[in-house]
Design a protein around this motif. Structure first.
Motif, PDB file in Angstrom:
ATOM      1  N   MET A   1      -5.442  -1.712 -16.144  1.00 16.42           N
ATOM      2  CA  MET A   1      -3.954  -2.012 -16.899  1.00 16.42           C
ATOM      3  C   MET A   1      -3.129  -2.455 -16.116  1.00 16.42           C
ATOM      4  O   MET A   1      -2.426  -4.015 -15.873  1.00 16.42           O
ATOM      5  CB  MET A   1      -3.060  -1.127 -17.707  1.00 16.42           C
ATOM      6  CG  MET A   1      -3.794  -0.841 -18.630  1.00 16.42           C
ATOM      7  SD  MET A   1      -4.552  -2.260 -20.287  1.00 16.42           S
ATOM      8  CE  MET A   1      -2.836  -2.333 -20.885  1.00 16.42           C
ATOM      9  N   GLN A   2      -2.665  -1.886 -15.086  1.00 18.20           N
ATOM     10  CA  GLN A   2      -1.835  -2.562 -13.710  1.00 18.20           C
ATOM     11  C   GLN A   2      -2.484  -3.949 -13.101  1.00 18.20           C
ATOM     12  O   GLN A   2      -2.283  -4.346 -12.611  1.00 18.20           O
ATOM     13  CB  GLN A   2      -2.013  -1.255 -12.834  1.00 18.20           C
ATOM     14  CG  GLN A   2      -0.610  -1.197 -11.647  1.00 18.20           C
ATOM     15  CD  GLN A   2      -0.804  -0.209 -10.076  1.00 18.20           C
ATOM     16  OE1 GLN A   2      -1.090   0.669 -10.265  1.00 18.20           O
ATOM     17  NE2 GLN A   2       0.534  -0.346 -10.120  1.00 18.20           N
ATOM     18  N   SER A   3      -4.149  -3.855 -12.636  1.00 18.78           N
ATOM     19  CA  SER A   3      -4.757  -4.632 -11.966  1.00 18.78           C
ATOM     20  C   SER A   3      -4.745  -5.894 -12.852  1.00 18.78           C
ATOM     21  O   SER A   3      -4.745  -6.575 -12.044  1.00 18.78           O
ATOM     22  CB  SER A   3      -6.771  -4.252 -11.893  1.00 18.78           C
ATOM     23  OG  SER A   3      -6.298  -2.964 -11.089  1.00 18.78           O
ATOM     24  N   SER A   4      -5.007  -5.878 -14.102  1.00 22.70           N
ATOM     25  CA  SER A   4      -5.056  -7.385 -14.976  1.00 22.70           C
ATOM     26  C   SER A   4      -3.644  -7.306 -14.890  1.00 22.70           C
ATOM     27  O   SER A   4      -3.410  -8.432 -14.948  1.00 22.70           O
ATOM     28  CB  SER A   4      -5.947  -6.370 -16.069  1.00 22.70           C
ATOM     29  OG  SER A   4      -4.684  -6.102 -16.502  1.00 22.70           O
ATOM     30  N   ALA A   5      -2.981  -7.263 -14.767  1.00 23.65           N
ATOM     31  CA  ALA A   5      -1.392  -7.239 -15.016  1.00 23.65           C
ATOM     32  C   ALA A   5      -0.988  -8.365 -14.054  1.00 23.65           C
ATOM     33  O   ALA A   5      -1.110  -9.021 -13.650  1.00 23.65           O
ATOM     34  CB  ALA A   5      -0.386  -6.422 -15.098  1.00 23.65           C
ATOM     35  N   HIS A   6      -2.081  -6.989 -12.260  1.00 23.17           N
ATOM     36  CA  HIS A   6      -1.219  -8.390 -10.592  1.00 23.17           C
ATOM     37  C   HIS A   6      -2.384  -9.493 -10.785  1.00 23.17           C
ATOM     38  O   HIS A   6      -1.730 -10.827 -10.225  1.00 23.17           O
ATOM     39  CB  HIS A   6      -1.504  -7.510  -9.770  1.00 23.17           C
ATOM     40  CG  HIS A   6      -0.538  -6.697 -10.025  1.00 23.17           C
ATOM     41  ND1 HIS A   6       0.540  -6.448  -9.995  1.00 23.17           N
ATOM     42  CD2 HIS A   6      -0.953  -5.272  -9.823  1.00 23.17           C
ATOM     43  CE1 HIS A   6       1.321  -5.196 -10.186  1.00 23.17           C
ATOM     44  NE2 HIS A   6       0.481  -4.701  -9.649  1.00 23.17           N
ATOM     45  N   THR A   7      -3.882  -9.269 -11.318  1.00 24.81           N
ATOM     46  CA  THR A   7      -4.773 -11.043 -11.801  1.00 24.81           C
ATOM     47  C   THR A   7      -3.576 -11.214 -11.628  1.00 24.81           C
ATOM     48  O   THR A   7      -3.976 -12.944 -11.342  1.00 24.81           O
ATOM     49  CB  THR A   7      -6.144 -10.178 -11.725  1.00 24.81           C
ATOM     50  OG1 THR A   7      -5.700  -9.363 -12.404  1.00 24.81           O
ATOM     51  CG2 THR A   7      -6.508 -10.389 -11.444  1.00 24.81           C
ATOM     52  N   PRO A  15       4.384  -8.130  -6.655  1.00 20.07           N
ATOM     53  CA  PRO A  15       3.720  -8.487  -5.885  1.00 20.07           C
ATOM     54  C   PRO A  15       2.041  -8.585  -6.476  1.00 20.07           C
ATOM     55  O   PRO A  15       1.642  -8.005  -7.736  1.00 20.07           O
ATOM     56  CB  PRO A  15       3.506  -8.001  -4.920  1.00 20.07           C
ATOM     57  CG  PRO A  15       3.773  -6.379  -4.939  1.00 20.07           C
ATOM     58  CD  PRO A  15       4.950  -6.649  -6.464  1.00 20.07           C
ATOM     59  N   ARG A  16       1.248  -9.206  -6.148  1.00 23.07           N
ATOM     60  CA  ARG A  16      -0.063  -9.649  -6.532  1.00 23.07           C
ATOM     61  C   ARG A  16      -1.029  -8.400  -6.179  1.00 23.07           C
ATOM     62  O   ARG A  16      -0.541  -8.454  -5.060  1.00 23.07           O
ATOM     63  CB  ARG A  16      -0.837 -10.684  -6.726  1.00 23.07           C
ATOM     64  CG  ARG A  16      -2.341 -11.541  -7.547  1.00 23.07           C
ATOM     65  CD  ARG A  16      -2.784 -12.734  -6.246  1.00 23.07           C
ATOM     66  NE  ARG A  16      -1.789 -13.390  -7.145  1.00 23.07           N
ATOM     67  CZ  ARG A  16      -2.393 -14.200  -8.262  1.00 23.07           C
ATOM     68  NH1 ARG A  16      -3.419 -13.454  -8.691  1.00 23.07           N
ATOM     69  NH2 ARG A  16      -1.041 -15.499  -8.289  1.00 23.07           N
ATOM     70  N   LEU A  17      -2.021  -7.572  -6.088  1.00 22.57           N
ATOM     71  CA  LEU A  17      -2.447  -6.100  -5.855  1.00 22.57           C
ATOM     72  C   LEU A  17      -3.495  -6.975  -5.928  1.00 22.57           C
ATOM     73  O   LEU A  17      -4.087  -7.026  -6.710  1.00 22.57           O
ATOM     74  CB  LEU A  17      -2.193  -5.282  -7.025  1.00 22.57           C
ATOM     75  CG  LEU A  17      -3.288  -4.190  -6.254  1.00 22.57           C
ATOM     76  CD1 LEU A  17      -3.005  -3.490  -4.808  1.00 22.57           C
ATOM     77  CD2 LEU A  17      -3.461  -2.747  -7.206  1.00 22.57           C
ATOM     78  N   ALA A  18      -4.463  -6.798  -4.813  1.00 25.13           N
ATOM     79  CA  ALA A  18      -5.185  -7.081  -4.308  1.00 25.13           C
ATOM     80  C   ALA A  18      -6.863  -6.323  -4.633  1.00 25.13           C
ATOM     81  O   ALA A  18      -6.163  -4.709  -4.573  1.00 25.13           O
ATOM     82  CB  ALA A  18      -5.377  -7.640  -2.619  1.00 25.13           C
ATOM     83  N   ALA A  19      -7.648  -6.660  -4.729  1.00 27.34           N
ATOM     84  CA  ALA A  19      -8.773  -5.880  -5.378  1.00 27.34           C
ATOM     85  C   ALA A  19      -9.412  -4.592  -4.432  1.00 27.34           C
ATOM     86  O   ALA A  19      -9.506  -4.008  -5.538  1.00 27.34           O
ATOM     87  CB  ALA A  19     -10.113  -6.359  -5.893  1.00 27.34           C
ATOM     88  N   HIS A  20      -9.273  -5.107  -3.444  1.00 23.98           N
ATOM     89  CA  HIS A  20      -9.405  -3.630  -2.574  1.00 23.98           C
ATOM     90  C   HIS A  20      -8.865  -2.687  -2.038  1.00 23.98           C
ATOM     91  O   HIS A  20      -8.838  -1.734  -1.182  1.00 23.98           O
ATOM     92  CB  HIS A  20     -10.291  -4.591  -1.636  1.00 23.98           C
ATOM     93  CG  HIS A  20      -8.970  -5.658  -0.746  1.00 23.98           C
ATOM     94  ND1 HIS A  20      -8.977  -7.015  -0.848  1.00 23.98           N
ATOM     95  CD2 HIS A  20      -8.581  -5.167   0.357  1.00 23.98           C
ATOM     96  CE1 HIS A  20      -8.345  -7.185  -0.069  1.00 23.98           C
ATOM     97  NE2 HIS A  20      -7.700  -6.556   0.532  1.00 23.98           N
ATOM     98  N   PHE A  21      -7.477  -3.039  -2.583  1.00 22.84           N
ATOM     99  CA  PHE A  21      -6.371  -1.656  -2.443  1.00 22.84           C
ATOM    100  C   PHE A  21      -6.542  -0.872  -3.440  1.00 22.84           C
ATOM    101  O   PHE A  21      -6.438  -1.225  -4.624  1.00 22.84           O
ATOM    102  CB  PHE A  21      -4.941  -2.415  -2.631  1.00 22.84           C
ATOM    103  CG  PHE A  21      -4.868  -2.645  -0.809  1.00 22.84           C
ATOM    104  CD1 PHE A  21      -4.854  -2.584   0.432  1.00 22.84           C
ATOM    105  CD2 PHE A  21      -4.928  -4.277  -1.226  1.00 22.84           C
ATOM    106  CE1 PHE A  21      -4.943  -3.123   1.827  1.00 22.84           C
ATOM    107  CE2 PHE A  21      -5.363  -4.907   1.111  1.00 22.84           C
ATOM    108  CZ  PHE A  21      -4.988  -4.139   1.936  1.00 22.84           C
ATOM    109  N   ALA A  22      -5.905   0.660  -3.516  1.00 25.33           N
ATOM    110  CA  ALA A  22      -5.677   1.451  -4.582  1.00 25.33           C
ATOM    111  C   ALA A  22      -4.500   1.333  -5.521  1.00 25.33           C
ATOM    112  O   ALA A  22      -4.205   1.176  -6.327  1.00 25.33           O
ATOM    113  CB  ALA A  22      -5.856   2.733  -3.600  1.00 25.33           C
ATOM    114  N   SER A  23      -3.436   0.980  -4.001  1.00 25.89           N
ATOM    115  CA  SER A  23      -2.280   0.892  -4.250  1.00 25.89           C
ATOM    116  C   SER A  23      -1.110  -0.570  -4.055  1.00 25.89           C
ATOM    117  O   SER A  23      -1.978  -0.746  -3.144  1.00 25.89           O
ATOM    118  CB  SER A  23      -1.321   2.274  -4.674  1.00 25.89           C
ATOM    119  OG  SER A  23      -1.055   2.381  -3.592  1.00 25.89           O
TER     120      SER A  23
END
Length: 221
Positions: A1-7, A15-23
Motif C-alpha cells: 500500500m505504501q509503495s503504491s501511494a508513493h508511485t 516524498p516518492r519512495l524508489a522501488a529499490h529502497f525498503a523505506s
C-alpha cells in the motif's frame, strides 16, 4: 500500500519512495550518505589547490606576501560577510522546510541566491581591477608595481582558486533556484519531506567553507 501511494506521487508532503529502497528512512539515509561522499570529493579537489599554494608559498614567501597586499581587502571582507550570511539563510530554509513553511523556504533560498549573486558581482569588480593592473596569471603578468620572482605564480593560484570557487557558486545557485521554485509551486516540503532542501543547503555550506579558507590564504597572509 505504501509503495503504491508513493508511485502515484500525488500526496503533498510525502516524498516518492524508489522501488529499490525498503523505506523512506533508508532512502533518505542513502541520499545523505551520497551527498557526503560527493562533498568529500569536492574537498579533495580544493585540497590539491591548497597543497599547491602551500608549496609555492614556502618557496616564495616574500613574493606571496607582497602580492597579497595588492588584493582589495575591503571587497574580500564584504564578500566573506555576504557568504557567511547566505549560509545562515540556507540553514533557515532547512528549518522552515521541516516545519512545512514552503513560502519561507522559498524566501530564504531567494535571499541566499541574491547574496550569491552579490558575491559574484563583487568578485567581478575585483577581477576587472586586476585585469587593468596587469595582475594576470603566469606569462600574462604585466603589473609593474611588484616584480618579485613568484608573484605571477601567486596570481595564477589566485585566479585558479577563486575562479573554481565562483564556478561552484554558480552551480550552487542553480540548485537553490530549482529548490526555491519547487517550494513555491509544489509546496510539498514538510516534516517527512525535506531531504532535498537539506542536501542543497549542505552543498551551499561547502561553497562557504571553501571561501573561509581562501580568504585568509589569499588576502590576509
Amino acid at each position: 500500500m505504501q509503495s503504491s501511494a508513493h508511485t502515484a506521487g500525488a500526496t503533498p508532503g510525502v516524498p516518492r519512495l524508489a522501488a529499490h529502497f525498503a523505506s523512506l528512512e533508508v532512502q533518505n539515509h542513502a541520499a545523505r550518505l551520497g551527498m557526503w561522499l560527493f562533498l568529500s570529493t569536492e574537498i579533495l579537489l580544493f585540497a590539491g589547490l591548497f597543497v599547491c599554494y602551500g608549496v609555492y608559498r614556502y618557496a616564495y614567501p616574500e613574493a606571496f606576501a607582497e602580492a597579497s597586499r595588492h588584493l582589495d581587502l575591503s571587497l574580500g571582507t564584504v564578500n566573506t560577510v555576504v557568504l557567511i550570511t547566505s549560509s545562515l539563510t540556507a540553514a533557515l530554509a532547512v528549518h522552515y522546510a521541516k516545519e512545512g513553511k514552503n513560502s519561507l523556504v522559498a524566501i530564504m533560498f531567494g535571499l541566499t541566491i541574491a547574496m550569491a549573486g552579490a558575491f559574484l558581482v563583487i568578485k567581478g569588480f575585483e577581477y576587472s581591477h586586476k585585469f587593468e593592473e596587469g595582475a594576470l596569471p603566469g606569462p600574462y603578468y604585466t603589473m609593474e608595481a611588484v616584480q618579485l620572482p613568484g608573484v605571477p605564480l601567486y596570481f595564477t593560484i589566485y585566479f585558479l582558486a577563486t575562479g573554481l570557487h565562483a564556478f561552484h557558486v554558480i552551480i550552487g545557485m542553480s540548485v537553490l533556484v530549482w529548490l526555491m521554485f519547487k517550494a513555491m509551486r509544489e509546496k510539498n516540503f514538510g516534516p517527512n519531506n525535506y531531504t532535498a532542501v537539506e542536501l542543497g543547503s549542505m552543498y551551499w555550506h561547502l561553497v562557504d567553507l571553501v571561501w573561509i579558507f581562501l580568504f585568509p590564504l589569499l588576502y590576509l597572509i
